[in-house]
Design a protein around this motif. Sequence first.
Motif, PDB file in Angstrom:
ATOM      1  N   GLY A 145       0.818  -1.191   0.000  1.00 46.88           N
ATOM      2  CA  GLY A 145       0.000   0.000   0.000  1.00 46.88           C
ATOM      3  C   GLY A 145       0.857   1.247   0.000  1.00 46.88           C
ATOM      4  O   GLY A 145       2.087   1.192   0.086  1.00 46.88           O
ATOM      5  N   SER A 146       0.194   2.398  -0.069  1.00 46.56           N
ATOM      6  CA  SER A 146       0.920   3.661  -0.181  1.00 46.56           C
ATOM      7  C   SER A 146       1.589   4.075   1.120  1.00 46.56           C
ATOM      8  O   SER A 146       2.497   4.911   1.111  1.00 46.56           O
ATOM      9  CB  SER A 146      -0.042   4.766  -0.639  1.00 46.56           C
ATOM     10  OG  SER A 146      -1.147   4.854   0.258  1.00 46.56           O
TER      11      SER A 146
ATOM     12  N   THR B  38      -3.056   3.293  -3.340  1.00 47.13           N
ATOM     13  CA  THR B  38      -3.504   4.448  -2.556  1.00 47.13           C
ATOM     14  C   THR B  38      -4.732   4.140  -1.713  1.00 47.13           C
ATOM     15  O   THR B  38      -5.118   4.942  -0.864  1.00 47.13           O
ATOM     16  CB  THR B  38      -3.820   5.636  -3.483  1.00 47.13           C
ATOM     17  OG1 THR B  38      -4.928   5.289  -4.340  1.00 47.13           O
ATOM     18  CG2 THR B  38      -2.615   5.994  -4.340  1.00 47.13           C
ATOM     19  N   GLU B  39      -5.356   2.974  -1.951  1.00 43.89           N
ATOM     20  CA  GLU B  39      -6.592   2.642  -1.252  1.00 43.89           C
ATOM     21  C   GLU B  39      -6.376   1.814   0.015  1.00 43.89           C
ATOM     22  O   GLU B  39      -7.329   1.558   0.743  1.00 43.89           O
ATOM     23  CB  GLU B  39      -7.526   1.886  -2.191  1.00 43.89           C
ATOM     24  CG  GLU B  39      -8.015   2.707  -3.366  1.00 43.89           C
ATOM     25  CD  GLU B  39      -8.914   1.914  -4.288  1.00 43.89           C
ATOM     26  OE1 GLU B  39      -9.806   2.528  -4.916  1.00 43.89           O
ATOM     27  OE2 GLU B  39      -8.746   0.673  -4.398  1.00 43.89           O
ATOM     28  N   PHE B  40      -5.127   1.391   0.262  1.00 45.03           N
ATOM     29  CA  PHE B  40      -4.903   0.619   1.483  1.00 45.03           C
ATOM     30  C   PHE B  40      -3.504   0.882   2.026  1.00 45.03           C
ATOM     31  O   PHE B  40      -2.618   1.366   1.315  1.00 45.03           O
ATOM     32  CB  PHE B  40      -5.098  -0.881   1.228  1.00 45.03           C
ATOM     33  CG  PHE B  40      -4.017  -1.543   0.404  1.00 45.03           C
ATOM     34  CD1 PHE B  40      -2.991  -2.268   1.008  1.00 45.03           C
ATOM     35  CD2 PHE B  40      -4.028  -1.458  -0.994  1.00 45.03           C
ATOM     36  CE1 PHE B  40      -2.011  -2.871   0.243  1.00 45.03           C
ATOM     37  CE2 PHE B  40      -3.051  -2.068  -1.757  1.00 45.03           C
ATOM     38  CZ  PHE B  40      -2.033  -2.778  -1.138  1.00 45.03           C
ATOM     39  N   GLU B  41      -3.336   0.572   3.301  1.00 46.28           N
ATOM     40  CA  GLU B  41      -2.048   0.720   3.974  1.00 46.28           C
ATOM     41  C   GLU B  41      -1.505  -0.663   4.321  1.00 46.28           C
ATOM     42  O   GLU B  41      -2.261  -1.594   4.568  1.00 46.28           O
ATOM     43  CB  GLU B  41      -2.215   1.553   5.253  1.00 46.28           C
ATOM     44  CG  GLU B  41      -2.718   2.959   4.995  1.00 46.28           C
ATOM     45  CD  GLU B  41      -2.971   3.738   6.273  1.00 46.28           C
ATOM     46  OE1 GLU B  41      -2.827   3.134   7.369  1.00 46.28           O
ATOM     47  OE2 GLU B  41      -3.326   4.926   6.188  1.00 46.28           O
TER      48      GLU B  41
ATOM     49  N   LYS C 193      -8.851  -3.016   2.612  1.00 50.69           N
ATOM     50  CA  LYS C 193      -8.804  -1.558   2.701  1.00 50.69           C
ATOM     51  C   LYS C 193      -8.962  -1.054   4.129  1.00 50.69           C
ATOM     52  O   LYS C 193      -8.621   0.100   4.410  1.00 50.69           O
ATOM     53  CB  LYS C 193      -9.876  -0.943   1.793  1.00 50.69           C
ATOM     54  CG  LYS C 193      -9.577  -1.151   0.309  1.00 50.69           C
ATOM     55  CD  LYS C 193     -10.721  -0.705  -0.575  1.00 50.69           C
ATOM     56  CE  LYS C 193     -10.432  -1.029  -2.040  1.00 50.69           C
ATOM     57  NZ  LYS C 193     -11.557  -0.667  -2.939  1.00 50.69           N
ATOM     58  N   GLU C 194      -9.463  -1.898   5.031  1.00 53.53           N
ATOM     59  CA  GLU C 194      -9.561  -1.461   6.419  1.00 53.53           C
ATOM     60  C   GLU C 194      -9.068  -2.526   7.406  1.00 53.53           C
ATOM     61  O   GLU C 194      -9.487  -2.578   8.555  1.00 53.53           O
ATOM     62  CB  GLU C 194     -10.990  -1.053   6.775  1.00 53.53           C
ATOM     63  CG  GLU C 194     -12.041  -2.122   6.610  1.00 53.53           C
ATOM     64  CD  GLU C 194     -13.396  -1.651   7.164  1.00 53.53           C
ATOM     65  OE1 GLU C 194     -13.764  -2.108   8.256  1.00 53.53           O
ATOM     66  OE2 GLU C 194     -14.043  -0.822   6.509  1.00 53.53           O
TER      67      GLU C 194
ATOM     68  N   LEU D 218      -6.468  -3.858  -6.836  1.00 52.97           N
ATOM     69  CA  LEU D 218      -6.220  -3.013  -5.679  1.00 52.97           C
ATOM     70  C   LEU D 218      -5.309  -1.846  -6.046  1.00 52.97           C
ATOM     71  O   LEU D 218      -4.213  -2.030  -6.570  1.00 52.97           O
ATOM     72  CB  LEU D 218      -5.588  -3.818  -4.543  1.00 52.97           C
ATOM     73  CG  LEU D 218      -6.531  -4.603  -3.635  1.00 52.97           C
ATOM     74  CD1 LEU D 218      -5.744  -5.554  -2.749  1.00 52.97           C
ATOM     75  CD2 LEU D 218      -7.377  -3.658  -2.783  1.00 52.97           C
ATOM     76  N   ASP D 219      -5.763  -0.651  -5.741  1.00 52.77           N
ATOM     77  CA  ASP D 219      -4.958   0.553  -5.941  1.00 52.77           C
ATOM     78  C   ASP D 219      -4.138   0.781  -4.670  1.00 52.77           C
ATOM     79  O   ASP D 219      -4.706   0.838  -3.577  1.00 52.77           O
ATOM     80  CB  ASP D 219      -5.886   1.741  -6.200  1.00 52.77           C
ATOM     81  CG  ASP D 219      -5.147   3.006  -6.582  1.00 52.77           C
ATOM     82  OD1 ASP D 219      -4.009   3.195  -6.100  1.00 52.77           O
ATOM     83  OD2 ASP D 219      -5.699   3.816  -7.346  1.00 52.77           O
TER      84      ASP D 219
ATOM     85  N   ALA E  45     -12.597  -5.166   0.110  1.00 55.48           N
ATOM     86  CA  ALA E  45     -13.098  -4.209   1.100  1.00 55.48           C
ATOM     87  C   ALA E  45     -12.433  -4.430   2.455  1.00 55.48           C
ATOM     88  O   ALA E  45     -12.119  -3.473   3.177  1.00 55.48           O
ATOM     89  CB  ALA E  45     -14.615  -4.336   1.220  1.00 55.48           C
TER      90      ALA E  45
ATOM     91  N   GLN F 220     -20.948  -2.811   3.106  1.00 55.61           N
ATOM     92  CA  GLN F 220     -20.812  -2.759   1.652  1.00 55.61           C
ATOM     93  C   GLN F 220     -21.972  -3.430   0.926  1.00 55.61           C
ATOM     94  O   GLN F 220     -21.980  -3.497  -0.305  1.00 55.61           O
ATOM     95  CB  GLN F 220     -19.494  -3.422   1.237  1.00 55.61           C
ATOM     96  CG  GLN F 220     -18.250  -2.756   1.803  1.00 55.61           C
ATOM     97  CD  GLN F 220     -18.036  -1.354   1.267  1.00 55.61           C
ATOM     98  OE1 GLN F 220     -18.265  -1.094   0.083  1.00 55.61           O
ATOM     99  NE2 GLN F 220     -17.611  -0.454   2.131  1.00 55.61           N
TER     100      GLN F 220
END
Length: 358
Positions: A50-51, A193-196, A340-341, A190-191, A337, A278
């Motif tokens: 992730g970013s 920027t959308e997850f850590e 991402k969290e 998966l982008d 989903a 979701q």
Amino acid sequence: MKELLRELTEIHGPCGYEDEVAIYIANRLKGQVDLIDIDNAGNLIAIKKGSKPGPKVIVAAHMDEVGFIVKKIEDNGLLRFEKLGGHDDRILLSQRVQIKTAAGLRTGVIGTISAHMVKFDDPAKVRIHRNLYIDIGAKSRQEAEELGVEIGDSVTWYPHFDFLTETRVAGKAFDDRAGCAILVKALEELDPTEFEGEVIGVFTVQEEVGLRGARVAAHQFEADVAIALDTTAVSDTPEEMMDKTLELGAGVGIKIIDFSLIANKKVKNHLVKVAKEQKIPYQLEVFPGIGTDAGELSVGRSGVPAGVLSIPSRYAHSSIEVVDLDDVEATKQLLAAFIKEMKHAVDYRVKLNLEETE
């Protein structure tokens, strides 16, 4: 997704012979992930970062399918075989199979007696696999060998991919190429920027013979959470043991318990929470008749909070497995989903409120 699933299920890759599956997936993910590697057990590892720094999740899907292995070539050219993974002997008769030889892939059939001979047999008898044979059309052992067949050649069901309806498909090896397809698509889509953190995708080997690849993978990575992707047997057909607790087309299964794992309660609850938020269709799974890679991943190193996303399936470990593509899509959506969290391991632990005492 359907074309990816079709291509994956066409590949010959029973337990211990997953090389071609790994090569296909590695080529597909080239340029889509930060690292691709293969370990000494044969597990394919694909890492996407992730970013920002954050928790690490292992997501596992097994590449192997149930199959067979050539044990002996009879003088008349028929092949005796052993099992690779769990099979029901009752469904082996008259099935088409595919043999991987040094000369290439060959078609065979598991022989059976003519219906005209049943009157001279016990019609209720189930012959174990060691009494059965594969017919490749050879008239002798020499001809079979000239066709490239050797002892130790691997065998799978003959590949096919048939649409029964717009969303329901029948084929071989959905267990667990469906899980592999979901993991491939998730890593592609998966982008960063959308997850850590990191997604550690592990395409495992030899799951069907004792979760062996996952056992190796479990000790390679310091992960915060582990998720296995695998098919699960539904109970929505009319047989007397079916209890209709899991249904085809009712959404992704979120595991509570099986014989290899009691899912981490907080991981399970987090998956349910994300599915509800979701609006992803899901069903809760309590099924002791199955095990997944999560069982081994959960006991890696100092222990890893683990859960399972299950793809509902009919007729598991047969040549005619059936899945619903809507369930496959729901599984992919919930996995993405959740990533991402996802949280750190400490957030999935039991909280202790210890009061100081004098």
